[in-house]
Design an enzyme around this catalytic site. Structure first.
Site, PDB file in Angstrom:
ATOM      1  N   TYR A 187     -11.325 -19.406   4.168  1.00  0.00           N
ATOM      2  CA  TYR A 187     -12.571 -20.200   3.835  1.00  0.00           C
ATOM      3  C   TYR A 187     -13.657 -20.065   4.667  1.00  0.00           C
ATOM      4  O   TYR A 187     -13.842 -21.044   5.523  1.00  0.00           O
ATOM      5  CB  TYR A 187     -11.741 -21.583   4.004  1.00  0.00           C
ATOM      6  CG  TYR A 187     -10.768 -22.163   3.104  1.00  0.00           C
ATOM      7  CD1 TYR A 187     -11.189 -22.513   1.824  1.00  0.00           C
ATOM      8  CD2 TYR A 187      -9.598 -22.088   3.257  1.00  0.00           C
ATOM      9  CE1 TYR A 187     -10.372 -22.864   0.778  1.00  0.00           C
ATOM     10  CE2 TYR A 187      -8.513 -22.223   2.147  1.00  0.00           C
ATOM     11  CZ  TYR A 187      -9.147 -22.801   0.977  1.00  0.00           C
ATOM     12  OH  TYR A 187      -8.120 -22.740   0.012  1.00  0.00           O
ATOM     13  N   GLU A 223       1.253 -20.067   3.789  1.00  0.00           N
ATOM     14  CA  GLU A 223       0.686 -20.182   5.304  1.00  0.00           C
ATOM     15  C   GLU A 223       1.364 -20.564   6.116  1.00  0.00           C
ATOM     16  O   GLU A 223       1.437 -21.618   6.992  1.00  0.00           O
ATOM     17  CB  GLU A 223      -0.584 -21.155   5.299  1.00  0.00           C
ATOM     18  CG  GLU A 223      -1.996 -20.767   4.283  1.00  0.00           C
ATOM     19  CD  GLU A 223      -3.237 -21.472   4.312  1.00  0.00           C
ATOM     20  OE1 GLU A 223      -3.021 -22.548   5.189  1.00  0.00           O
ATOM     21  OE2 GLU A 223      -4.117 -21.016   3.893  1.00  0.00           O
ATOM     22  N   GLU A 252      -6.624 -17.579  -1.822  1.00  0.00           N
ATOM     23  CA  GLU A 252      -7.665 -18.916  -1.880  1.00  0.00           C
ATOM     24  C   GLU A 252      -8.804 -18.805  -1.264  1.00  0.00           C
ATOM     25  O   GLU A 252      -8.879 -17.908  -0.312  1.00  0.00           O
ATOM     26  CB  GLU A 252      -6.832 -19.853  -1.356  1.00  0.00           C
ATOM     27  CG  GLU A 252      -5.396 -20.583  -1.415  1.00  0.00           C
ATOM     28  CD  GLU A 252      -4.955 -21.581  -0.697  1.00  0.00           C
ATOM     29  OE1 GLU A 252      -5.753 -22.260  -0.075  1.00  0.00           O
ATOM     30  OE2 GLU A 252      -3.701 -21.761  -0.560  1.00  0.00           O
ATOM     31  N   ASP A 270      -1.350 -30.152   2.542  1.00  0.00           N
ATOM     32  CA  ASP A 270      -2.480 -30.829   2.036  1.00  0.00           C
ATOM     33  C   ASP A 270      -2.377 -31.038   0.592  1.00  0.00           C
ATOM     34  O   ASP A 270      -3.141 -30.898  -0.113  1.00  0.00           O
ATOM     35  CB  ASP A 270      -3.546 -29.829   2.218  1.00  0.00           C
ATOM     36  CG  ASP A 270      -5.042 -30.341   1.940  1.00  0.00           C
ATOM     37  OD1 ASP A 270      -5.109 -31.558   2.194  1.00  0.00           O
ATOM     38  OD2 ASP A 270      -5.842 -29.733   1.173  1.00  0.00           O
TER      39      ASP A 270
HETATM   40  C1  BDP Z   1      -5.179 -23.963   2.360  1.00  0.00           C
HETATM   41  C2  BDP Z   1      -3.870 -24.689   2.038  1.00  0.00           C
HETATM   42  C3  BDP Z   1      -4.055 -25.535   0.781  1.00  0.00           C
HETATM   43  C4  BDP Z   1      -5.082 -26.376   1.158  1.00  0.00           C
HETATM   44  C5  BDP Z   1      -6.435 -25.809   1.340  1.00  0.00           C
HETATM   45  C6  BDP Z   1      -7.646 -26.505   1.811  1.00  0.00           C
HETATM   46  O1  BDP Z   1      -3.116 -23.356   1.444  1.00  0.00           O
HETATM   47  O2  BDP Z   1      -2.995 -26.306   0.387  1.00  0.00           O
HETATM   48  O3  BDP Z   1      -5.301 -27.436   0.102  1.00  0.00           O
HETATM   49  O4  BDP Z   1      -6.283 -24.868   2.368  1.00  0.00           O
HETATM   50  O5  BDP Z   1      -7.567 -27.004   2.736  1.00  0.00           O
HETATM   51  O6  BDP Z   1      -4.992 -23.639   3.700  1.00  0.00           O
HETATM   52  O7  BDP Z   1      -8.279 -27.010   0.849  1.00  0.00           O
END
Ligand code: BDP
Length: 625
Positions: free
Chosen positions: A483, A430, A519, A185
């Site tokens: 997330y 990932e 993250e 991404d």
């Molecule tokens: C995570 C990835 C990261 C993405 C992020 C996203 O590690 O590189 O930019 O999601 O979707 O899964 O913002």
């Protein structure tokens, strides 16, 4: 550790540097098979004689420099060249090695000097070099011409992996149409991204240095190992000076242990009143060559004395618990793309310090060495990640991929092993770690990394299910991305605390290893507001952050050892329906202006730092830089 070094080029009494940054001639090979440059041997003449060229800055990505969408989205070979005046002394004196070094180029590079191929290199983000003395002496033309061809195509065996897809339906696509598919991404910027330079050493020279540090009470210990190339008879003298330039210890010989009394340890930012303390280790080599001449080489390595250890619940730096309150970054900015840029680097460090961030992860590839030097000096702790991002296809777990991944880890550890700021290696982000071949792949990769460097923990960053993850048994620290209320249950802020709590309990329950939330975050279109909060607004990002933080505050008393926001700043991605001019999960915009989430983190990071109780009063939040 490997024997062939990648010491960062530094000037000394025996070494000179000539930077080749600035404008180069540039030509993208738009021919249908992208091979015209090789067929016509563009490297045999000035690029400008082969056809139309553009001015191209180095270092920079080429993608955003012109108005041409074909160049922004180009896939294939591009060509750079420039002429350089090599000092006549470097050519005349055969005792001098002249080395051409490229800090990084994406992704596959071939380099010629005066039309003679001197090296090729597979992979971006890491330096490569070639000794060019023989070539420039063979035909001592003035000036000498350097040509670099760079190809940004990826395959299932490269890092990161990718694949070229030909779209052959002539009712829908023009003839010869192809695209490059990737599973990461960020925008696939390409070109010569870091400095290109020439540097000299004597023919017998210090090729590599490895230091490992330790301490007991007030005595520090630097175990060192110096590799000399070009002679087996060199004698070595090591002088260690402190931050004020005073000599504190000396040693002789290619390896040994240097004791430092009243040692000043290297501490992270906000953990000590004097973070980032560095000694200088000057390595002085002398040898009499076959002709009876004295050859001398001097190289000075900054050294921070610190230890790193991991228990089942803690990450210890100098035997004290360290909590990562930091960020994930990208090398990314307007116009420059992934090109190295000092104003950007210094601004980012000022922002990290303003934020109270004590650490970052080099998501998703090794950053420029200059950035690691800044981390060493400012005490910013680094999780150093290799470009193993987007490993999703089962064919990317094969032998060829693994062999390349092992090589890349070798190059990365060789480059970064001496940085006190680097406290952990991350071998991937990932990957499809639930696929069966991932078990053998990561077992091998992590064992190899530990064999290269037994002093640092190794991890990879997962987003797979705790029960199915094949590599987790082999890592030292579990790094998890999630997330909640974004990619899962979008808009449902109320599920975050339950789901995050479950996530931690499951991972810790199964593996009993410390966990970093590597993250979490939410996209914000800056200036967009809503109450009650809805996705993409500043309020929503604030709510996501605060909901995660509540759970972190419970778990950090147990086994959660860090939190790294995704992301420090907005960054460019491929175009797609989920991206409004790039990924907007930054707490700063791409132009490095704060969103509301930045103030939430700032308040939190300084509060956590103050809670440790070791900050002197003058650094209590709010503090100015
Ligand atoms: C995570 C990835 C990261 C993405 C992020 C996203 O590690 O590189 O930019 O999601 O979707 O899964 O913002």
């Amino acid at each position: 550790m490997t024997n062939s070094g990648m010491l960062f080029p530094r000037e000394s009494l025996s070494r000179e540097i000539k930077e080749l940054n600035g404008l180069w001639s540039f030509r993208a090979d738009f021919s249908p098979n992208r091979k015209l440059g090789f067929e016509q041997a563009w490297y045999k003449q000035r690029l400008a004689e082969t056809g139309p060229v553009l001015d191209m800055p180095v270092p920079a990505s080429y993608n955003d420099i012109t108005q041409d969408p074909k160049l922004r989205d180009f896939i294939g070979w591009v060509w750079y060249d420039r002429e350089v005046v090599v000092p006549s002394r470097w050519v005349a004196d055969k005792h001098i090695r002249v080395v051409l070094r490229v800090g990084s180029a994406h992704y596959y590079s071939v380099v010629w000097v005066n039309g003679v191929k001197v090296t090729e290199h597979n992979g971006g983000h890491l330096p490569f070099e070639a000794e060019i003395g023989e070539v420039i002496r063979a035909v001592p033309t003035t000036p000498c011409r350097i040509t670099i061809a760079v190809n940004n195509s990826l395959s299932l065996e490269t890092l990161p992996p990718g694949s070229i897809q030909y779209l052959n339906d002539l009712t829908r696509y023009p003839k010869g149409y192809f695209v490059q598919n990737t599973d990461f991404d960020f925008f696939n910027y390409a070109g010569v991204h870091r400095s290109v330079l020439l540097y000299t050493t004597p023919q017998a020279y210090v090729n590599d240095i490895t230091v490992v540090t330790d301490f007991a009470d007030s005595i520090g210990a630097i175990t060192y190992d110096v590799v000399v190339s070009g002679s087996s008879k060199a004698s070595l003298k090591i002088t260690l000076t402190d931050g004020d330039g005073r000599c504190v210890a000396t040693s002789t010989g290619p390896s040994g242990v240097i004791k430092v009394v009243d040692v000043m340890l290297w501490w992270p930012y906000l953990m000590h009143e004097r973070p980032g303390y560095l000694y200088n280790m000057e390595v002085h080599m002398q040898v009499i060559d076959a002709g009876g001449d004295l050859l001398e080489d001097m190289y000075t390595l900054p050294v921070g004395i610190r230890t790193v250890k991991v228990t089942s619940t803690q990450f210890l730096i100098n035997n004290k618990p360290f909590y990562f309150h930091g960020v994930n970054k990208h090398e990314d900015s307007d116009l420059r793309g992934k090109g190295f840029d000092w104003p950007l680097v210094v601004k980012d460090f000022n922002l990290m310090k303003w934020l109270g961030a004590n650490s970052f992860r080099t998501s998703h590839y090794p950053y420029a060495e200059e950035i690691l030097h800044m981390c060493d000096r400012h005490g910013i702790v680094v999780i150093d990640e290799c470009p193993g991002v987007g490993i999703k296809d089962i064919r990317s777990f094969g032998n060829a991929s693994l062999a390349h991944h092992l090589d890349v880890m070798g190059e990365m550890v060789t480059r970064d092993k001496n940085h006190p700021s680097v406290v952990m290696w991350s071998v991937a982000n990932e990957p499809a770690s639930e696929m069966p071949p991932a078990g053998f792949y990561f077992k091998t990769l992590i064992a190899h990394t530990k064999a290269l460097d037994s002093t640092r923990p190794v991890t990879y960053v997962t987003n797979s299910n705790y029960a199915r993850d094949q590599g987790a048994p082999f890592v030292d620290v579990i790094c998890v991305n999630s997330y909640f209320s974004w990619y899962h249950d979008p808009g449902a802020l109320e599920v975050i605390s339950l789901q995050l709590n479950t996530q931690f309990e499951e991972w810790y329950g199964k593996y009993q290893k410390p966990i970093i939330q590597s993250e979490y975050g939410a996209d914000v279109v800056p200036g967009l507001h809503s109450d009650p909060p809805t996705m993409f607004t500043e309020e929503y990002q604030v709510m996501v952050l605060q909901s995660y933080h509540k759970v972190f505050d419970q778990k950090r008393k147990q086994y959660v050892i860090g939190e790294l926001i995704w992301n420090f700043a907005d960054f460019m991605t491929a175009q797609g329906v989920t991206r409004v001019w790039g990924n907007k999960k930054g707490i700063f915009t791409r132009q490095r202006q704060p969103k509301a989430g930045a103030y939430i983190l700032r308040e939190r990071y300084w509060r956590i730092a103050n809670e440790t109780g070791i900050l002197p009063p003058w650094t209590k939040y709010p503090c100015s830089l």
